[in-house]
Design a protein around this motif. Structure first.
Motif, PDB file in Angstrom:
ATOM      1  N   GLY A  60      26.327  53.754  26.326  1.00 33.19           N
ATOM      2  CA  GLY A  60      25.711  51.572  27.049  1.00 33.19           C
ATOM      3  C   GLY A  60      26.427  52.048  28.698  1.00 33.19           C
ATOM      4  N   ASN A  61      26.552  50.303  28.785  1.00 33.52           N
ATOM      5  CA  ASN A  61      26.418  49.940  29.964  1.00 33.52           C
ATOM      6  C   ASN A  61      27.977  49.767  30.499  1.00 33.52           C
ATOM      7  N   ASP A  62      29.146  50.033  29.453  1.00 34.10           N
ATOM      8  CA  ASP A  62      30.295  49.944  30.102  1.00 34.10           C
ATOM      9  C   ASP A  62      30.834  51.112  29.840  1.00 34.10           C
ATOM     10  N   ALA A  63      29.849  52.089  29.434  1.00 30.67           N
ATOM     11  CA  ALA A  63      30.595  53.598  28.679  1.00 30.67           C
ATOM     12  C   ALA A  63      31.497  54.372  29.374  1.00 30.67           C
ATOM     13  N   GLU A  64      30.814  54.322  31.595  1.00 26.21           N
ATOM     14  CA  GLU A  64      32.326  54.379  32.095  1.00 26.21           C
ATOM     15  C   GLU A  64      33.500  54.045  32.239  1.00 26.21           C
ATOM     16  N   LYS A  65      33.110  52.600  32.200  1.00 29.03           N
ATOM     17  CA  LYS A  65      34.549  51.926  31.699  1.00 29.03           C
ATOM     18  C   LYS A  65      35.324  52.443  31.095  1.00 29.03           C
ATOM     19  N   TYR A  66      34.960  52.128  29.795  1.00 25.46           N
ATOM     20  CA  TYR A  66      35.474  52.623  28.085  1.00 25.46           C
ATOM     21  C   TYR A  66      36.014  54.233  28.723  1.00 25.46           C
ATOM     22  N   VAL A  67      35.622  55.053  28.002  1.00 24.68           N
ATOM     23  CA  VAL A  67      36.046  56.416  28.388  1.00 24.68           C
ATOM     24  C   VAL A  67      37.405  55.935  29.193  1.00 24.68           C
ATOM     25  N   ASN A  68      36.947  55.492  30.835  1.00 21.53           N
ATOM     26  CA  ASN A  68      38.706  56.002  32.062  1.00 21.53           C
ATOM     27  C   ASN A  68      39.345  54.918  31.032  1.00 21.53           C
ATOM     28  N   HIS A  69      39.428  53.826  30.167  1.00 19.03           N
ATOM     29  CA  HIS A  69      40.477  52.783  29.798  1.00 19.03           C
ATOM     30  C   HIS A  69      41.039  53.992  28.877  1.00 19.03           C
ATOM     31  N   ILE A  70      40.881  54.668  27.704  1.00 21.35           N
ATOM     32  CA  ILE A  70      41.329  55.604  26.160  1.00 21.35           C
ATOM     33  C   ILE A  70      41.903  57.045  26.838  1.00 21.35           C
ATOM     34  N   THR A  72      42.926  59.794  30.104  1.00 19.55           N
ATOM     35  CA  THR A  72      43.951  59.766  31.323  1.00 19.55           C
ATOM     36  C   THR A  72      43.393  59.962  32.971  1.00 19.55           C
ATOM     37  N   ASN A  73      42.446  61.000  32.559  1.00 17.78           N
ATOM     38  CA  ASN A  73      41.658  61.476  33.920  1.00 17.78           C
ATOM     39  C   ASN A  73      40.829  60.591  34.334  1.00 17.78           C
ATOM     40  N   ASP A  74      40.690  61.217  35.863  1.00 16.21           N
ATOM     41  CA  ASP A  74      39.217  59.435  36.262  1.00 16.21           C
ATOM     42  C   ASP A  74      37.781  59.992  36.110  1.00 16.21           C
ATOM     43  N   ILE A  75      37.343  59.418  35.565  1.00 14.03           N
ATOM     44  CA  ILE A  75      36.035  59.941  35.540  1.00 14.03           C
ATOM     45  C   ILE A  75      34.774  59.216  36.588  1.00 14.03           C
ATOM     46  N   SER A  76      35.145  58.227  37.658  1.00 14.26           N
ATOM     47  CA  SER A  76      34.935  57.671  37.914  1.00 14.26           C
ATOM     48  C   SER A  76      34.036  58.480  38.780  1.00 14.26           C
ATOM     49  N   ASN A  77      32.321  57.909  39.076  1.00 14.44           N
ATOM     50  CA  ASN A  77      31.250  58.278  40.058  1.00 14.44           C
ATOM     51  C   ASN A  77      31.471  60.152  39.904  1.00 14.44           C
ATOM     52  N   ALA A  78      31.918  59.976  38.505  1.00 20.23           N
ATOM     53  CA  ALA A  78      31.576  61.720  38.198  1.00 20.23           C
ATOM     54  C   ALA A  78      30.191  61.916  38.063  1.00 20.23           C
ATOM     55  N   PRO A  79      30.149  63.306  39.185  1.00 26.96           N
ATOM     56  CA  PRO A  79      28.693  63.998  38.966  1.00 26.96           C
ATOM     57  C   PRO A  79      28.334  64.283  38.064  1.00 26.96           C
ATOM     58  N   VAL A 101      35.813  65.599  28.591  1.00 22.83           N
ATOM     59  CA  VAL A 101      34.983  64.881  28.971  1.00 22.83           C
ATOM     60  C   VAL A 101      33.907  65.140  29.204  1.00 22.83           C
ATOM     61  N   TYR A 102      32.408  64.997  29.465  1.00 21.07           N
ATOM     62  CA  TYR A 102      30.967  65.463  29.729  1.00 21.07           C
ATOM     63  C   TYR A 102      30.289  64.608  30.238  1.00 21.07           C
ATOM     64  N   LYS A 103      29.934  64.350  31.421  1.00 24.77           N
ATOM     65  CA  LYS A 103      29.162  63.763  32.099  1.00 24.77           C
ATOM     66  C   LYS A 103      27.803  64.074  32.093  1.00 24.77           C
ATOM     67  N   MET A 104      27.277  63.440  31.185  1.00 24.61           N
ATOM     68  CA  MET A 104      25.782  63.621  30.486  1.00 24.61           C
ATOM     69  C   MET A 104      24.398  63.189  31.226  1.00 24.61           C
ATOM     70  N   GLY A 105      24.993  61.974  31.223  1.00 27.16           N
ATOM     71  CA  GLY A 105      23.879  60.735  32.092  1.00 27.16           C
ATOM     72  C   GLY A 105      24.328  59.752  32.644  1.00 27.16           C
ATOM     73  N   GLU A 106      23.822  58.340  33.309  1.00 30.99           N
ATOM     74  CA  GLU A 106      24.756  57.690  33.869  1.00 30.99           C
ATOM     75  C   GLU A 106      25.217  57.237  33.145  1.00 30.99           C
ATOM     76  N   ASN A 107      24.972  55.948  32.014  1.00 30.35           N
ATOM     77  CA  ASN A 107      25.897  56.523  30.916  1.00 30.35           C
ATOM     78  C   ASN A 107      26.411  56.449  29.530  1.00 30.35           C
ATOM     79  N   GLU A 108      26.557  57.851  29.553  1.00 32.50           N
ATOM     80  CA  GLU A 108      26.444  59.029  28.541  1.00 32.50           C
ATOM     81  C   GLU A 108      27.296  60.131  28.938  1.00 32.50           C
ATOM     82  N   PHE A 109      28.145  60.640  28.012  1.00 36.32           N
ATOM     83  CA  PHE A 109      29.583  61.017  27.886  1.00 36.32           C
ATOM     84  C   PHE A 109      29.797  61.631  26.678  1.00 36.32           C
TER      85      PHE A 109
END
Length: 362
Positions: A60-70, A72-79, A101-109
């Motif tokens: 979803g559109n807020d996937a990165e923001k949401y995962v960073n909320h719950i 402790t580590n920082d996934i901002s701009n993860a490759p 937490v795996y970064k699988m797509g632009e808005n997909e974890f």
């Protein structure tokens, strides 16, 4: 309530595995012996059924923001393909669970959680998703999972399973299309050795298991040696070294709490613990004797109780009796302590929690 079974349950029974409950599942504890299986992973290659682990997709559109909320580590701009280890915490800093937490797509974890915590974790994720534009897809029922671990793991993955993985470095993942199915392969594990984890349908995981067993190039391994392997290299187990009462700071895992990101659940409490100290923290203990410390055994200093053991073993790779214990924060490296094992006490020295060096492919 009856325990669940993984998609490989019948294979374990056919191999004569000792089956016991773990995390709500009937799981193989050992096949031949814990020592044999432990050494196979350290020296060659071992295969674990870890299909009891839970999997959740967050999109979803807020996937990165949401995962960073719950998280402790920082996934901002993860490759793409990057994997992060960290915790979900309660507002008081206690640990909900530790996870990947795996970064699988632009808005997909893709999030991997511990078996015993699946229902609790998914509830927690959903409770804290209300203000975010995200979809939380609990897909544990679909996925089976194998861990192929040891110095020969890469060759086994390539030559036995035909899964191209040489370019993966530690804590990265990719998807592969195999016979019309999308699978995930990651260079991760819980043993301190090089290795891979494979996520796919039950049918695909069964096929992989059969190929691995037929090859003769790897040993089936149970959760008994998974615990001895992770313990030797200082990896925590939820319920022992992490819990609602043991925070990441108490566990010595502050490095996975990124206090420079704007916010995450538990940040204020954990920052206070890191800044002002904690009353209890995890320490390693090496015993002079061959006696084996176990979970819950008391730790003493100068005759006074100062804590208790969370995990203890006679270490297979280094032939020493060691423990990790939650003790008074005043206990320092090098201190002499005693561990009460049944009615006797045994002297020990406080050491680092990592008793054996990891061998990852960075």
């Amino acid at each position: 309530m009856e325990n669940k079974r993984t998609c490989l349950y019948d294979k374990h029974v056919a191999l004569g595995a000792l089956m016991q409950p773990f995390g709500g599942f009937d799981m193989p504890i050992q096949y031949s012996s814990i020592i044999e299986e432990h050494n196979a992973v350290r020296q060659h290659c071992g295969v674990f059924d870890v299909s009891h682990m839970g999997e959740v997709y967050v999109t979803g559109n807020d996937a990165e923001k949401y995962v960073n909320h719950i998280f402790t580590n920082d996934i901002s701009n993860a490759p793409l393909g990057k994997i992060y280890y960290g915790m979900m915490c309660y507002p008081d800093g206690g640990t909900v669970d530790d996870l990947l937490v795996y970064k699988m797509g632009e808005n997909e974890f893709f999030i991997v959680i511990n078996a015993a915590n699946i229902d609790k974790d998914v509830d927690w994720m959903r409770q804290n998703a209300e203000k975010f534009d995200v979809a939380i897809d609990h897909c544990s029922e679909y996925y089976g999972q194998l861990a192929v671990q040891g110095p020969e793991a890469e060759a086994v993955m390539e030559e036995v399973l035909g899964l191209s993985c040489k370019e993966l470095v530690f804590y990265t993942a990719k998807t592969l299309e195999v016979n019309g199915e999308t699978i995930i392969v990651s260079r991760t594990g819980y043993t301190g050795e090089d290795g891979f984890e494979i996520y796919g349908s039950h049918a695909f995981i069964n096929d992989c298991w059969d190929k691995l067993m037929a090859s003769g190039r790897c040993k089936p391994c149970g959760l008994g040696c998974r615990d001895t392997l992770r313990f030797e290299v200082g990896l925590p187990l939820y319920g022992d070294e992490l819990s609602k009462d043991i925070s990441p700071v108490m566990a010595g895992l502050s490095m996975f709490c990124k206090f420079d990101k704007p916010e995450f659940i538990g940040k204020e409490a954990l920052l206070d613990q890191k800044t002002n100290g904690v009353k209890l923290r995890l320490r390693g203990i090496e015993l002079a004797d061959k006696a084996i410390p176990r979970h819950g055994y008391k730790v003493l200093k100068d005759g006074k109780e100062v804590g208790e053991v969370t995990t203890g073993y006679r270490l297979i790779s280094v032939d020493k009796s060691c423990a990790v214990a939650l003790v008074d924060a005043a206990i320092k490296l090098g201190d002499e302590v005693e561990v009460q094992i049944r009615k006797k006490t045994f002297p020990g020295t406080v050491v680092k929690k990592k008793f054996y060096e990891k061998h990852y492919k960075k």
